[in-house]
Design a protein around this motif. Structure first.
Motif, PDB file in Angstrom:
ATOM      1  N   GLU A 134      19.094   8.505 -29.381  1.00 35.40           N
ATOM      2  CA  GLU A 134      19.272   7.471 -30.382  1.00 35.40           C
ATOM      3  C   GLU A 134      17.926   6.989 -30.895  1.00 35.40           C
ATOM      4  O   GLU A 134      16.922   7.106 -30.210  1.00 35.40           O
ATOM      5  CB  GLU A 134      20.003   6.274 -29.763  1.00 35.40           C
ATOM      6  N   ASP A 135      17.984   6.477 -32.104  1.00 33.93           N
ATOM      7  CA  ASP A 135      16.831   5.753 -32.624  1.00 33.93           C
ATOM      8  C   ASP A 135      15.594   6.598 -32.877  1.00 33.93           C
ATOM      9  O   ASP A 135      14.489   6.106 -32.923  1.00 33.93           O
ATOM     10  CB  ASP A 135      16.475   4.605 -31.674  1.00 33.93           C
TER      11      ASP A 135
ATOM     12  N   GLU B 217      25.442  -0.813 -22.618  1.00 35.57           N
ATOM     13  CA  GLU B 217      25.871  -0.579 -21.223  1.00 35.57           C
ATOM     14  C   GLU B 217      27.174   0.202 -21.160  1.00 35.57           C
ATOM     15  O   GLU B 217      27.411   0.975 -20.249  1.00 35.57           O
ATOM     16  CB  GLU B 217      26.062  -1.920 -20.491  1.00 35.57           C
ATOM     17  N   LYS B 218      28.035  -0.004 -22.143  1.00 38.56           N
ATOM     18  CA  LYS B 218      29.315   0.703 -22.161  1.00 38.56           C
ATOM     19  C   LYS B 218      29.195   2.114 -22.745  1.00 38.56           C
ATOM     20  O   LYS B 218      30.175   2.837 -22.831  1.00 38.56           O
ATOM     21  CB  LYS B 218      30.330  -0.074 -23.020  1.00 38.56           C
ATOM     22  N   GLY B 219      27.981   2.460 -23.209  1.00 43.19           N
ATOM     23  CA  GLY B 219      27.769   3.796 -23.785  1.00 43.19           C
ATOM     24  C   GLY B 219      28.367   3.940 -25.177  1.00 43.19           C
ATOM     25  O   GLY B 219      28.568   5.038 -25.680  1.00 43.19           O
ATOM     26  N   LYS B 220      28.646   2.815 -25.837  1.00 44.33           N
ATOM     27  CA  LYS B 220      29.288   2.898 -27.160  1.00 44.33           C
ATOM     28  C   LYS B 220      28.327   2.622 -28.311  1.00 44.33           C
ATOM     29  O   LYS B 220      28.704   2.692 -29.478  1.00 44.33           O
ATOM     30  CB  LYS B 220      30.445   1.889 -27.239  1.00 44.33           C
ATOM     31  N   LEU B 221      27.095   2.260 -27.979  1.00 43.68           N
ATOM     32  CA  LEU B 221      26.163   1.855 -29.034  1.00 43.68           C
ATOM     33  C   LEU B 221      25.526   3.062 -29.720  1.00 43.68           C
ATOM     34  O   LEU B 221      25.086   3.995 -29.059  1.00 43.68           O
ATOM     35  CB  LEU B 221      25.059   0.980 -28.444  1.00 43.68           C
ATOM     36  N   ARG B 222      25.503   3.025 -31.043  1.00 39.94           N
ATOM     37  CA  ARG B 222      24.786   4.049 -31.815  1.00 39.94           C
ATOM     38  C   ARG B 222      23.700   3.314 -32.582  1.00 39.94           C
ATOM     39  O   ARG B 222      23.983   2.660 -33.583  1.00 39.94           O
ATOM     40  CB  ARG B 222      25.731   4.764 -32.796  1.00 39.94           C
ATOM     41  N   LYS B 223      22.483   3.418 -32.079  1.00 36.21           N
ATOM     42  CA  LYS B 223      21.389   2.641 -32.670  1.00 36.21           C
ATOM     43  C   LYS B 223      20.744   3.420 -33.808  1.00 36.21           C
ATOM     44  O   LYS B 223      20.367   4.579 -33.632  1.00 36.21           O
ATOM     45  CB  LYS B 223      20.359   2.374 -31.568  1.00 36.21           C
TER      46      LYS B 223
END
Ligand code: AP5
Length: 204
Positions: free
Chosen positions: A197-198, A165-171
């Motif tokens: 991503e992903d 949600e914070k736009g910080k995830l790198r999956k």
């Protein structure tokens, strides 16, 4: 703490045996960041024979989370000790609950991004059972692995949505070979994933 202001912080999350430690080794070799694994810090504390360490063993044997304050303190001390020589920190195995992330960010330093290694329970179990023969870890046995997975799905999965949600995830798809995964890690760290991503392994 002032010493840590402005230092880059990358959180590394994923279930037990998804390959966090394996990828962190490669990241350190390429980017020179300081690798701090919450699990390693806890195991060192156990080895030290301290009173606190004695209480940790039992919790880790049960595949549960140890008290947040303990991990936070160990991480902060280790970061301060390395602050002068470090150009950034890879915090491996933390946060494991949303509150661990918010506490870290308000008391130590905001994170730049979160690497999330996505992997199926079957693959993680297989990898850990493979490692169990030689790791000597009290939690690398079939029963505890199941509990570690349960803890991951109930406590840590919400961390993934929180940072998404914070736009910080790198999956990252961690179901593949080590080098293919690492190529995606580099793309994510270099900001070259094109916002997608992903979709691991498709960009070459
Ligand atoms: P921790 O030490 O963090 O363990 P974990 O999260 O269960 O993860 P592992 O270190 O076992 O695995 P990994 O993902 O690093 O995978 P690895 O690269 O080794 O935590 C242990 C315990 O400490 C917790 O259960 C908890 O009690 C406590 N704890 C820790 N942090 C805490 C926190 N923040 N709050 C509260 N409690 C905390 O790889 C695994 C195996 O697979 C290896 O044999 C490797 O060679 C192999 N492998 C890796 N990648 C691949 C691949 N791509 N293909 C094939 N094999 C692979």
């Amino acid at each position: 703490p002032d010493k840590l202001k402005g230092k880059k912080v990358i959180f590394v999350v994923g279930g037990p045996g998804c390959g966090k430690g394996t990828q962190c080794e490669r990241i350190v070799a390429k980017y020179g960041y300081t690798h701090l694994s919450s699990g390693d810090l806890l195991r060192d504390e156990v080895k030290s024979g301290s009173e606190r360490g004695k209480k940790l063993t039992e919790i880790m044997e049960q595949g549960k989370l140890v008290p947040m304050e303990t991990v936070l303190e160990l991480l902060r001390d280790a970061m301060i000790a390395k602050a002068d020589t470090s150009n950034g920190f890879l915090i491996d195995g933390y946060p494991r609950e949303v509150i661990q992330g918010t506490e870290f960010e308000s008391n130590i330093q905001e994170c730049d991004c979160v690497l999330y290694f996505e992997c199926s329970a079957e693959t993680m179990t297989e990898r850990l059972l493979g490692r169990a023969k030689t790791s000597g870890r009290v939690d690398d046995n079939e029963e505890t692995i199941k509990k570690r997975l349960d803890t991951f799905y109930s406590a840590t999965e919400p961390v993934v949505s929180h940072y998404e949600e914070k736009g910080k995830l790198r999956k990252i798809n961690a179901e593949r070979e080590v080098e293919a995964i690492f190529a995606d890690v580099c793309a994510a760290l270099d900001g070259k994933e094109g916002g997608k991503e992903d979709e691991g392994g498709k960009e070459d």
